[in-house]
Scaffold this motif. Structure first.
Motif, PDB file in Angstrom:
ATOM      1  N   ILE A  14     -12.799   3.741 -21.130  1.00 14.87           N
ATOM      2  CA  ILE A  14     -12.217   5.046 -21.490  1.00 14.87           C
ATOM      3  C   ILE A  14     -13.256   6.165 -21.359  1.00 14.87           C
ATOM      4  N   VAL A  15     -14.534   5.847 -21.590  1.00 20.23           N
ATOM      5  CA  VAL A  15     -15.563   6.896 -21.542  1.00 20.23           C
ATOM      6  C   VAL A  15     -15.812   7.341 -20.098  1.00 20.23           C
ATOM      7  N   GLY A  16     -16.007   6.375 -19.196  1.00 16.96           N
ATOM      8  CA  GLY A  16     -16.237   6.734 -17.794  1.00 16.96           C
ATOM      9  C   GLY A  16     -15.054   7.502 -17.217  1.00 16.96           C
ATOM     10  N   LEU A  34     -17.153   3.989 -10.207  1.00 15.02           N
ATOM     11  CA  LEU A  34     -17.300   2.613  -9.733  1.00 15.02           C
ATOM     12  C   LEU A  34     -17.147   1.667 -10.909  1.00 15.02           C
ATOM     13  N   GLU A  35     -16.211   0.755 -10.817  1.00  8.71           N
ATOM     14  CA  GLU A  35     -15.950  -0.194 -11.903  1.00  8.71           C
ATOM     15  C   GLU A  35     -16.086  -1.609 -11.357  1.00  8.71           C
ATOM     16  N   ARG A  36     -16.809  -2.467 -12.093  1.00  6.35           N
ATOM     17  CA  ARG A  36     -17.080  -3.833 -11.581  1.00  6.35           C
ATOM     18  C   ARG A  36     -15.816  -4.678 -11.490  1.00  6.35           C
ATOM     19  N   ARG A  37     -14.838  -4.416 -12.364  1.00  2.00           N
ATOM     20  CA  ARG A  37     -13.595  -5.185 -12.307  1.00  2.00           C
ATOM     21  C   ARG A  37     -12.404  -4.216 -12.356  1.00  2.00           C
ATOM     22  N   GLY A  42     -13.912  -3.800 -20.036  1.00  2.00           N
ATOM     23  CA  GLY A  42     -14.971  -4.047 -21.029  1.00  2.00           C
ATOM     24  C   GLY A  42     -14.373  -4.137 -22.430  1.00  2.00           C
ATOM     25  N   SER A  43     -14.744  -3.204 -23.302  1.00  2.00           N
ATOM     26  CA  SER A  43     -14.201  -3.203 -24.676  1.00  2.00           C
ATOM     27  C   SER A  43     -12.869  -2.474 -24.780  1.00  2.00           C
ATOM     28  N   THR A  44     -12.559  -1.630 -23.803  1.00  2.00           N
ATOM     29  CA  THR A  44     -11.433  -0.716 -23.985  1.00  2.00           C
ATOM     30  C   THR A  44     -10.086  -1.431 -24.083  1.00  2.00           C
ATOM     31  N   TRP A  45      -9.868  -2.475 -23.270  1.00  2.00           N
ATOM     32  CA  TRP A  45      -8.520  -3.056 -23.201  1.00  2.00           C
ATOM     33  C   TRP A  45      -8.067  -3.667 -24.527  1.00  2.00           C
ATOM     34  N   HIS A  46      -9.022  -4.185 -25.329  1.00  2.00           N
ATOM     35  CA  HIS A  46      -8.590  -4.851 -26.561  1.00  2.00           C
ATOM     36  C   HIS A  46      -8.749  -3.983 -27.803  1.00  2.00           C
ATOM     37  N   ALA A  47      -9.105  -2.698 -27.626  1.00  2.00           N
ATOM     38  CA  ALA A  47      -9.290  -1.832 -28.802  1.00  2.00           C
ATOM     39  C   ALA A  47      -7.954  -1.544 -29.478  1.00  2.00           C
ATOM     40  N   ALA A  48      -8.044  -1.247 -30.771  1.00  2.00           N
ATOM     41  CA  ALA A  48      -6.827  -0.933 -31.540  1.00  2.00           C
ATOM     42  C   ALA A  48      -6.276   0.443 -31.175  1.00  2.00           C
ATOM     43  N   GLY A  49      -7.108   1.265 -30.592  1.00  2.00           N
ATOM     44  CA  GLY A  49      -6.621   2.574 -30.143  1.00  2.00           C
ATOM     45  C   GLY A  49      -6.615   3.658 -31.204  1.00  2.00           C
ATOM     46  N   ASN A  50      -7.264   3.397 -32.337  1.00  2.00           N
ATOM     47  CA  ASN A  50      -7.263   4.407 -33.407  1.00  2.00           C
ATOM     48  C   ASN A  50      -8.033   5.650 -32.978  1.00  2.00           C
ATOM     49  N   THR A  51      -7.406   6.784 -33.186  1.00  2.00           N
ATOM     50  CA  THR A  51      -8.043   8.062 -32.857  1.00  2.00           C
ATOM     51  C   THR A  51      -7.943   8.946 -34.102  1.00  2.00           C
ATOM     52  N   PRO A 173     -18.837  -3.516  -8.407  1.00  2.00           N
ATOM     53  CA  PRO A 173     -19.986  -3.438  -9.318  1.00  2.00           C
ATOM     54  C   PRO A 173     -21.189  -2.762  -8.671  1.00  2.00           C
ATOM     55  N   VAL A 174     -21.896  -1.993  -9.451  1.00  2.00           N
ATOM     56  CA  VAL A 174     -23.171  -1.424  -8.997  1.00  2.00           C
ATOM     57  C   VAL A 174     -24.251  -2.443  -9.333  1.00  2.00           C
ATOM     58  N   ASP A 175     -24.927  -2.950  -8.306  1.00  2.00           N
ATOM     59  CA  ASP A 175     -25.926  -4.004  -8.530  1.00  2.00           C
ATOM     60  C   ASP A 175     -27.265  -3.425  -8.961  1.00  2.00           C
ATOM     61  N   GLY A 345     -22.946   3.389 -25.298  1.00  2.00           N
ATOM     62  CA  GLY A 345     -23.268   3.138 -26.715  1.00  2.00           C
ATOM     63  C   GLY A 345     -22.155   3.528 -27.665  1.00  2.00           C
ATOM     64  N   PHE A 346     -20.925   3.535 -27.202  1.00  2.41           N
ATOM     65  CA  PHE A 346     -19.795   3.975 -28.042  1.00  2.41           C
ATOM     66  C   PHE A 346     -19.202   2.797 -28.816  1.00  2.41           C
ATOM     67  N   ASN A 347     -19.126   2.936 -30.147  1.00  3.13           N
ATOM     68  CA  ASN A 347     -18.399   1.928 -30.924  1.00  3.13           C
ATOM     69  C   ASN A 347     -17.054   2.460 -31.423  1.00  3.13           C
ATOM     70  N   VAL A 348     -16.841   3.765 -31.354  1.00  2.00           N
ATOM     71  CA  VAL A 348     -15.487   4.307 -31.568  1.00  2.00           C
ATOM     72  C   VAL A 348     -15.125   5.127 -30.331  1.00  2.00           C
ATOM     73  N   GLY A 349     -15.191   4.447 -29.208  1.00  2.00           N
ATOM     74  CA  GLY A 349     -15.042   5.128 -27.922  1.00  2.00           C
ATOM     75  C   GLY A 349     -13.636   5.649 -27.658  1.00  2.00           C
ATOM     76  N   ILE A 350     -12.641   5.080 -28.330  1.00  2.00           N
ATOM     77  CA  ILE A 350     -11.297   5.623 -28.137  1.00  2.00           C
ATOM     78  C   ILE A 350     -11.200   6.921 -28.949  1.00  2.00           C
ATOM     79  N   GLY A 351     -11.737   6.868 -30.160  1.00  2.64           N
ATOM     80  CA  GLY A 351     -11.722   8.054 -31.024  1.00  2.64           C
ATOM     81  C   GLY A 351     -12.564   9.194 -30.501  1.00  2.64           C
ATOM     82  N   THR A 352     -13.640   8.890 -29.756  1.00  2.00           N
ATOM     83  CA  THR A 352     -14.549   9.967 -29.331  1.00  2.00           C
ATOM     84  C   THR A 352     -14.682  10.124 -27.811  1.00  2.00           C
TER      85      THR A 352
HETATM   86  C1  LIG Z   1     -11.540  -5.532 -31.600  1.00  3.59           C
HETATM   87  C2  LIG Z   1     -11.957  -4.115 -31.310  1.00  3.59           C
HETATM   88  C3  LIG Z   1     -11.172  -3.054 -31.767  1.00  3.59           C
HETATM   89  C4  LIG Z   1     -11.547  -1.728 -31.519  1.00  3.59           C
HETATM   90  N1  LIG Z   1     -10.756  -0.717 -31.981  1.00  3.59           N
HETATM   91  C5  LIG Z   1     -11.144   0.568 -31.772  1.00  3.59           C
HETATM   92  C6  LIG Z   1     -10.330   1.651 -32.246  1.00  3.59           C
HETATM   93  O1  LIG Z   1      -9.283   1.444 -32.840  1.00  3.59           O
HETATM   94  N2  LIG Z   1     -10.764   2.929 -32.006  1.00  3.59           N
HETATM   95  C7  LIG Z   1     -11.945   3.190 -31.349  1.00  3.59           C
HETATM   96  O2  LIG Z   1     -12.297   4.349 -31.183  1.00  3.59           O
HETATM   97  N3  LIG Z   1     -12.704   2.179 -30.880  1.00  3.59           N
HETATM   98  C8  LIG Z   1     -12.338   0.890 -31.073  1.00  3.59           C
HETATM   99  N4  LIG Z   1     -13.099  -0.125 -30.587  1.00  3.59           N
HETATM  100  C9  LIG Z   1     -14.312   0.224 -29.814  1.00  3.59           C
HETATM  101  C10 LIG Z   1     -13.900   0.619 -28.400  1.00  3.59           C
HETATM  102  O3  LIG Z   1     -13.233  -0.474 -27.792  1.00  3.59           O
HETATM  103  C11 LIG Z   1     -15.125   1.015 -27.586  1.00  3.59           C
HETATM  104  O4  LIG Z   1     -15.931   1.937 -28.302  1.00  3.59           O
HETATM  105  C12 LIG Z   1     -14.717   1.657 -26.247  1.00  3.59           C
HETATM  106  O5  LIG Z   1     -13.781   0.876 -25.580  1.00  3.59           O
HETATM  107  C13 LIG Z   1     -15.970   1.862 -25.400  1.00  3.59           C
HETATM  108  O6  LIG Z   1     -15.569   2.383 -24.162  1.00  3.59           O
HETATM  109  P1  LIG Z   1     -16.618   2.445 -22.966  1.00  3.59           P
HETATM  110  O7  LIG Z   1     -15.941   3.097 -21.829  1.00  3.59           O
HETATM  111  O8  LIG Z   1     -17.901   3.006 -23.479  1.00  3.59           O
HETATM  112  O9  LIG Z   1     -16.964   0.917 -22.671  1.00  3.59           O
HETATM  113  P2  LIG Z   1     -16.127  -0.225 -21.918  1.00  3.59           P
HETATM  114  O10 LIG Z   1     -14.688  -0.139 -22.175  1.00  3.59           O
HETATM  115  O11 LIG Z   1     -16.782  -1.520 -22.264  1.00  3.59           O
HETATM  116  O12 LIG Z   1     -16.347   0.120 -20.394  1.00  3.59           O
HETATM  117  C14 LIG Z   1     -17.562  -0.109 -19.727  1.00  3.59           C
HETATM  118  C15 LIG Z   1     -17.180  -0.499 -18.312  1.00  3.59           C
HETATM  119  O13 LIG Z   1     -18.336  -0.526 -17.482  1.00  3.59           O
HETATM  120  C16 LIG Z   1     -18.113  -1.507 -16.505  1.00  3.59           C
HETATM  121  N5  LIG Z   1     -19.416  -1.856 -15.919  1.00  3.59           N
HETATM  122  C17 LIG Z   1     -20.469  -2.408 -16.539  1.00  3.59           C
HETATM  123  N6  LIG Z   1     -21.505  -2.567 -15.694  1.00  3.59           N
HETATM  124  C18 LIG Z   1     -21.079  -2.106 -14.506  1.00  3.59           C
HETATM  125  C19 LIG Z   1     -21.698  -2.016 -13.211  1.00  3.59           C
HETATM  126  N7  LIG Z   1     -22.959  -2.427 -13.006  1.00  3.59           N
HETATM  127  N8  LIG Z   1     -20.982  -1.493 -12.186  1.00  3.59           N
HETATM  128  C20 LIG Z   1     -19.702  -1.048 -12.385  1.00  3.59           C
HETATM  129  N9  LIG Z   1     -19.067  -1.131 -13.584  1.00  3.59           N
HETATM  130  C21 LIG Z   1     -19.758  -1.640 -14.626  1.00  3.59           C
HETATM  131  C22 LIG Z   1     -17.480  -2.652 -17.282  1.00  3.59           C
HETATM  132  O14 LIG Z   1     -16.802  -3.569 -16.448  1.00  3.59           O
HETATM  133  C23 LIG Z   1     -16.562  -1.886 -18.236  1.00  3.59           C
HETATM  134  O15 LIG Z   1     -15.236  -1.785 -17.735  1.00  3.59           O
HETATM  135  C24 LIG Z   1     -12.744  -1.454 -30.806  1.00  3.59           C
HETATM  136  C25 LIG Z   1     -13.532  -2.524 -30.345  1.00  3.59           C
HETATM  137  C26 LIG Z   1     -13.158  -3.834 -30.597  1.00  3.59           C
HETATM  138  C27 LIG Z   1     -14.036  -4.936 -30.122  1.00  3.59           C
END
Ligand SMILES: Cc1cc2nc3c(=O)[nH]c(=O)nc-3n(C[C@H](O)[C@H](O)[C@H](O)COP(=O)(O)OP(=O)(O)OC[C@H]3O[C@@H](n4cnc5c(N)ncnc54)[C@H](O)[C@@H]3O)c2cc1C
Length: 408
Positions: A14-16, A34-37, A42-51, A173-175, A345-352
């Motif tokens: 969601i951040v990218g 560029l996304e590896r898959r 990564g973490s986004t697909w299984h997040a609860a989606g709370n904002t 993927p970016v190697d 470094g996002f742990n509330v990446g959906i919210g922020t």
């Molecule tokens: C069970 C659970 C519940 C959650 N619930 C919430 C919630 O309710 N609200 C909330 O705000 N947050 C929640 N979170 C946290 C949230 O999921 C993350 O903060 C958010 O998804 C981070 O987004 P991101 O884009 O930073 O990372 P990601 O979604 O992990 O994306 C990073 C992407 O980079 C790609 N990548 C990595 N290396 C490379 C490379 N070399 N080349 C190309 N691509 C690459 C990966 O494949 C991945 O798709 C939850 C997390 C968990 C585990």
């Protein structure tokens, strides 16, 4: 496909996607993600989606506010649904001190035009009758936040960015990456990309990706559980959605999911994941659950919300979640690496994430961030932090869960 671009974004969570969208929206459509898959893998697909709009860090509130606005805007621009449920949220005051802090926060929300009310225990009970309010002092109520579908929101952002001219490359993927004179070279199996700027939105993968550049990023993944219950008859009978509950006593958030509940727990003894390196073949996977670690929190949750105890647990999701030593994301330019930007470094990446894309795109395009938020600047940890120190700090900040930083 254009392989010589102004910006390359690495990572399609969601951040990218949000960074790409904001860059394109502000006129930098000459950008590629560029996304590896698959997007969200990564973490986004299984997040609860709370904002939520609720947060203890004043400046971060603007990122929360910007996120819902960004997702709704992307939905409008793309025609792709984000499934926003405006349920509102209740942050319980488990202590009198918390309630005092909520009163202090009010002014900040007024300045941002975000509705924010302090509710008595009786009013809290009216808003969410499932909460046992007998031992709370009140609640902060943010009626206009809620939750989105994280995959829907990411796809809406990516689609809207594409409409504005940006490119999205999945399964690429970016190697490695390196600087060559005035541009960056990103190596991929399908050929190199040349970019004036690179944004690393690769979450916990960023640590390994950046190490060959001599960068020591304190980004690590913890395991994080969410539990989804079976249907609860009392919820099924209601003619409205319940506001989400957040509570420092339980250290969890609970929201309605269908006619059941979804709880996300911040346990006091967090467990890390893959400290020895992210498995190369890691896909859209969940980790084995460990409910025992959550036991004391679940007991408290059943006290606070007895309906939770009545319902069977339908699903337990344990997924990796990225952390920094202070719990805040790394956002902004990397020093001495001209054109290298962090959004990891996002742990509330959906919210922020939505607001973070807006914040970073302004910084990149206009030369300064949208507002002062030095607490997230990417250079704040220096380059010499030991892994042991970083992990200890993350352990503490994770376990603090819903404690207010200035009330402990
Ligand atoms: C069970 C659970 C519940 C959650 N619930 C919430 C919630 O309710 N609200 C909330 O705000 N947050 C929640 N979170 C946290 C949230 O999921 C993350 O903060 C958010 O998804 C981070 O987004 P991101 O884009 O930073 O990372 P990601 O979604 O992990 O994306 C990073 C992407 O980079 C790609 N990548 C990595 N290396 C490379 C490379 N070399 N080349 C190309 N691509 C690459 C990966 O494949 C991945 O798709 C939850 C997390 C968990 C585990």
């Amino acid at each position: 496909m254009n392989t010589d671009v102004r910006v390359a974004v690495v990572g399609g969570g969601i951040v990218g996607a949000s960074v790409l969208y904001w860059l394109a929206k502000m006129g930098w459509g000459d950008a590629i993600l560029l996304e590896r898959r698959e997007l969200t893998s990564g973490s986004t697909w299984h997040a609860a989606g709370n904002t939520t709009y609720f947060g203890p860090y004043p400046a971060m509130t603007r990122l929360f506010a910007g996120s819902i606005r960004t997702y709704l805007q992307a939905e409008n621009d793309s025609g792709h649904s984000i499934s926003f449920h405006q349920t509102g949220g209740l942050r319980l005051a488990a202590t009198m001190r918390e309630l005092e802090f909520f009163h202090l926060y009010k002014e900040r929300y007024d300045e941002l035009d975000i509705p924010f009310y302090i509710r008595s225990p009786a009013e809290t009970k009216q808003l969410n009758p499932l909460i046992d309010t007998s031992r709370i002092f009140g609640a902060a109520h943010t009626p206009t936040d809620g939750h989105v579908d994280p995959t829907g929101a990411t796809n809406a952002l990516a689609k809207a960015a594409r409409i504005l001219g940006a490119q999205v490359e999945r399964f690429r993927p970016v190697d490695a990456l390196y600087q060559n004179k005035d541009h960056w070279v990103l190596e991929t199996e399908k050929g190199n990309i040349s970019a004036q700027n690179v944004v690393i939105a690769a979450s916990f993968w960023a640590r390994e990706l950046m190490a060959p550049l001599g960068l020591n990023l304190p980004l690590f993944a913890t395991q994080h559980h969410e539990l989804i219950t079976e249907e609860i008859p009392r919820i099924k009978e209601m003619d409205r959605n319940l506001p989400a509950m957040r509570d420092s006593y339980v250290s969890c958030s609970v929201r309605q999911e269908g006619n059941g509940l979804l709880a996300g727990i911040y346990e006091s003894e967090p467990e890390f994941w893959s400290l020895e390196g992210i498995p190369k073949d890691f896909k859209e996977e969940l980790l084995p659950p460990n409910i025992d670690r959550l036991a004391s929190h679940l007991e408290r949750l059943c006290e606070r919300m007895p309906a939770f105890a009545e319902a069977g647990i339908k699903l337990v999701n344990n997924g990796p979640m990225c952390w920094t030593p202070d719990g805040l994301p790394m956002l902004g330019p990397m020093p001495n690496q001209n054109g290298l930007w962090m959004a990891s470094g996002f742990n509330v990446g959906i919210g922020t994430g939505g607001g973070a894309g807006e914040f970073l795109a302004h910084w990149m395009i206009q030369g300064q961030p949208l507002f002062d938020l030095s607490s997230v600047h990417a250079d704040r940890f220096g380059n010499d932090m030991t892994t042991e120190y970083a992990l200890n700090s993350i352990r503490k900040v994770y376990a603090r869960g819903y404690q207010l930083p200035n009330s402990i």
